[in-house]
Structures are given as C-alpha cells and as structure tokens.
Design a protein around this motif. Structure first.
Motif, PDB file in Angstrom:
ATOM      1  N   PRO A   1      49.032  42.245  46.921  1.00 41.14           N
ATOM      2  CA  PRO A   1      47.714  42.776  47.299  1.00 41.14           C
ATOM      3  C   PRO A   1      46.706  41.651  47.432  1.00 41.14           C
ATOM      4  N   PRO A   2      45.852  41.717  48.401  1.00 38.26           N
ATOM      5  CA  PRO A   2      44.860  40.649  48.563  1.00 38.26           C
ATOM      6  C   PRO A   2      43.953  40.589  47.353  1.00 38.26           C
ATOM      7  N   PRO A   3      43.588  39.403  46.911  1.00 38.01           N
ATOM      8  CA  PRO A   3      42.747  39.278  45.720  1.00 38.01           C
ATOM      9  C   PRO A   3      41.330  39.767  45.941  1.00 38.01           C
ATOM     10  N   GLY A   4      40.938  39.922  47.153  1.00 34.07           N
ATOM     11  CA  GLY A   4      39.582  40.363  47.443  1.00 34.07           C
ATOM     12  C   GLY A   4      39.374  40.372  48.935  1.00 34.07           C
ATOM     13  N   ILE A   5      38.161  40.393  49.338  1.00 33.78           N
ATOM     14  CA  ILE A   5      37.841  40.413  50.762  1.00 33.78           C
ATOM     15  C   ILE A   5      37.360  39.034  51.181  1.00 33.78           C
ATOM     16  N   GLU A   6      38.068  38.450  52.123  1.00 35.60           N
ATOM     17  CA  GLU A   6      37.713  37.137  52.628  1.00 35.60           C
ATOM     18  C   GLU A   6      37.064  37.281  53.997  1.00 35.60           C
TER      19      GLU A   6
END
Length: 213
Positions: free
Chosen positions: A57-62
C-alpha cells in the motif's frame, strides 16, 4: 651456462606435458552433463529475475492533490469498507435502541442490541431496560415505540474508533395517543476482537472523546 639453460628448457617442457595430462584426465573423468560449481549453485537453470510480489500500500499521497481523484481513505485509519460498516452499525444501533414494547421482556429488548454493541454495553442496556419503575410505567400506559435513525456527521476519528452523530426519530404510542420525538446521539464505534461494535453512546450535546486505546 649453456648446460643450465638446456636443463631449464627441459624442465619447462616437462611441466607443460604434466599440466596437459592433468587437464585431459579431468575432462575425461568428469561425468557427461554434470554442471560445474557455478551451475550447481544456480540450480542448473538460467538466471531469471524474481517474480514481483504484491504491491505494498502506498505510504501516503505523493505529488499534487487533485480534487477529482482525491482518496481521503489513504490518510485515515479506517478503510472505506470499515467506515461503511461502522456507519451502518451506528445507525442500526440507534434505531434498535429506540424501539421497544410494553409487553416484551428486557431480555428480548437486549437481544436486538446484542450483535451491535459490546458485551459490556449490552449488559448495561439490559439492566437499564429492567428498571422496575420504567417497566411499570410502560406497561401501565401500554407504550410502544418505533424508531428510525439518520446519520448526521462524523464527529471524531481516532486510530481505533470513530464517533458518529446520529439522530433517532421515534414514534411513540402511549395510552392510545401518538407522538414523535427526535434525539441526537454521539455513537462511538470501535474495533473489538477483529470486528466493529458500538462501544459507547450518549446525547450528542454532551459529546465524547471516542478513542478506546
């Protein structure tokens, strides 16, 4: 000096013959098709890249946040499915809490809430429903209450719980007369044993912190 040069030449020629003989012996003695050390270490198969594992899962929104595809659940401790389950739970709980009859037992009333609330809260609600004065008043006036509920807002989100503001809309028949009453509650839904349960609730104007740890 010439003799020594001749001996050195003969010695060198002898070494060449011996090394050649050793090479021929090793070639003949090795079994046909046996892999060498390098092939043995690699299993005898050509090297291939390792298969790609499941994406993390992506660690956050880039990058730039776009309102058209902004996924707020990437930033919250509950998934979309968990939020939907928790919201449905809070709504059904308030509906069940406000629905009762004068001719049913406290145990019957509590059974409707048992799958929605924690064991501790369910036991407390059953004790409240069994209050002698309350039971007597409902039976004397033949009180029948039916409730529905609406979700109004999310009040608070913690790592382990979410608090919804829910309005219970109750229609009450008492001594043959009908009335309606709306009450707003702050309902805390928390994770418990791998599932979601109503952990606490109280009037919305009182409020509650919500997190259970």
């Amino acid at each position: 000096m010439n003799l020594n040069d001749r001996r050195r030449k003969l010695l060198f020629a002898g070494l060449v013959v011996v090394l050649a003989a050793i090479g021929i012996y090793l070639t003949v003695a090795a079994p046909a098709g046996e892999p060498d050390d390098a092939d043995a270490r690699s299993g005898g198969a050509p090297a291939t890249s390792a298969p790609a594992g499941p994406a993390s899962p992506p660690p956050g929104i880039e990058g730039t946040v776009n309102a058209g595809d902004f996924d707020i659940y990437r930033l919250l401790p509950f998934s979309r499915q968990e939020f939907a389950t928790a919201a449905d739970l809070a709504q059904r709980f308030v509906s069940a809490y406000g629905t009762y009859r004068f001719d049913e037992t406290p145990q019957t009333y509590a059974a409707r809430l048992s799958g929605l609330a924690t064991d501790e809260l369910g036991a407390q609600l059953e004790r409240d429903a069994a209050t002698p004065g309350l039971l007597e008043e409902r039976r004397r006036n033949e009180v029948v209450a039916e409730s529905t509920a609406t979700l109004d807002q999310v009040r608070n989100i913690e790592n382990n719980s979410v608090v919804f503001v829910v309005t219970g809309m109750q229609k009450v028949t008492k001594s043959g007369s009908e009335s309606t009453e709306n009450r707003r509650y702050a309902v805390t839904v928390a994770r418990e044993g791998g599932s979601l349960k109503v952990y606490a609730f109280q009037p919305a104007d009182v409020g509650q912190a919500g997190d259970t740890g």
